[in-house]
Enzyme design. Structure first.
Site, mmCIF file in Angstrom:
data_model
loop_
_atom_site.group_PDB
_atom_site.id
_atom_site.type_symbol
_atom_site.label_atom_id
_atom_site.label_comp_id
_atom_site.label_asym_id
_atom_site.label_seq_id
_atom_site.Cartn_x
_atom_site.Cartn_y
_atom_site.Cartn_z
ATOM 1 N N VAL A 9 -61.763 -77.448 -22.712
ATOM 2 C CA VAL A 9 -62.766 -78.348 -23.281
ATOM 3 C C VAL A 9 -63.875 -77.507 -23.881
ATOM 4 O O VAL A 9 -64.185 -76.420 -23.399
ATOM 5 C CB VAL A 9 -63.387 -79.308 -22.232
ATOM 6 N N SER A 10 -64.456 -78.008 -24.960
ATOM 7 C CA SER A 10 -65.636 -77.364 -25.521
ATOM 8 C C SER A 10 -66.846 -77.940 -24.819
ATOM 9 O O SER A 10 -66.736 -78.882 -24.031
ATOM 10 C CB SER A 10 -65.721 -77.635 -27.028
ATOM 11 N N THR A 11 -68.009 -77.393 -25.103
ATOM 12 C CA THR A 11 -69.231 -77.878 -24.460
ATOM 13 C C THR A 11 -69.439 -79.358 -24.729
ATOM 14 O O THR A 11 -69.802 -80.131 -23.851
ATOM 15 C CB THR A 11 -70.452 -77.087 -24.968
#
Length: 237
Positions: A9-11
């Site tokens: 997941v990205s931020t």
């Protein structure tokens, strides 16, 4: 032969780890249906998908662990790869290296196996070509828009202008004496003078320019005249 999972997941994706947990659930579900035991799930938190797998901490660990006969399970294609071209390159390398890739959103069969792989790689090739064309199109549109606004798209400033600013803020600023010289070039060319004769005349007037430079300046002046006729811009002579 080992089976590994990979989730990322990205931020901006993260909401109390829910996205990672959901991906892991899918990965474990696929492994169970395939009757396989997961050796490890590599979790990548707060990492943008624009970074290649080898430049991610968990991604690099996964790649270092892989051996012929191993299987990688991911929830979605974009969790592991930057784009279609990246997926096409890496998945094909894994296939040739005897490593299977399973994408939960595409079923429980390895997309690198015979039967499924032809469709999978054909699809990726088409998507990758589409992405390349869109990137080229957006780049051309951006350059055209900047040029229309008087922006400088890079390289040496053309005769008649100087560059002010750097990067996206670079602008072409007219140099009055060179602008006047450009119209003199046009008049001479319309009168039948050769490029070399025009260059010699410019040099006698203090402008350092070759006959090729004259050719480019005339082409630029012609384009500008065309714009003026269409009412796009107006530059006084």
């Amino acid at each position: 032969m080992a089976v590994y999972g990979y989730v990322r997941v990205s931020t901006g994706d993260q909401v109390n780890g829910t996205s990672l947990d959901e991906q892991e659930r899918k990965v474990r579900g696929v492994a169970m249906v395939r009757g396989e035991d997961l050796a490890e799930i590599f979790r990548e938190e707060g990492v943008t998908g624009s970074r290649p797998l080898e430049d991610r901490t968990a991604g690099a660990q996964l790649l270092a662990r892989l051996r012929p006969g191993d299987t990688v399970i991911v929830a979605k294609l974009d969790r592991a790869f930057r784009n279609a071209a990246d997926a096409l390159t890496k998945a094909d390398a894994w296939r040739k290296g005897g490593i299977s890739l399973v994408i939960a959103d595409m079923g429980t069969d390895a997309v690198t196996e015979n039967g499924t792989s032809k469709m999978f790689f054909g699809m990726l090739a088409l998507v990758a070509e589409f992405e390349r064309e869109r990137i080229l199109e957006r780049t051309a549109e951006g350059r055209s828009a900047k040029r229309a606004k008087g922006g400088h798209i890079g390289g040496t400033a053309p005769f008649g202008y100087r560059v002010e600013g750097v990067g996206k803020d670079a602008q072409l600023i007219p140099i009055p004496e060179q602008q006047e010289a450009m119209w003199r070039m046009v008049e001479m060319r319309q009168g039948g003078a050769s490029l070399r004769a025009i260059a010699a005349e410019m040099i006698s007037l203090g402008h350092r320019i070759s006959h090729e430079g004259v050719r480019n300046a005339l082409a630029a002046a012609g384009a500008r005249q065309s714009k003026e006729l269409r009412g796009v811009t107006a530059v006084p002579r």
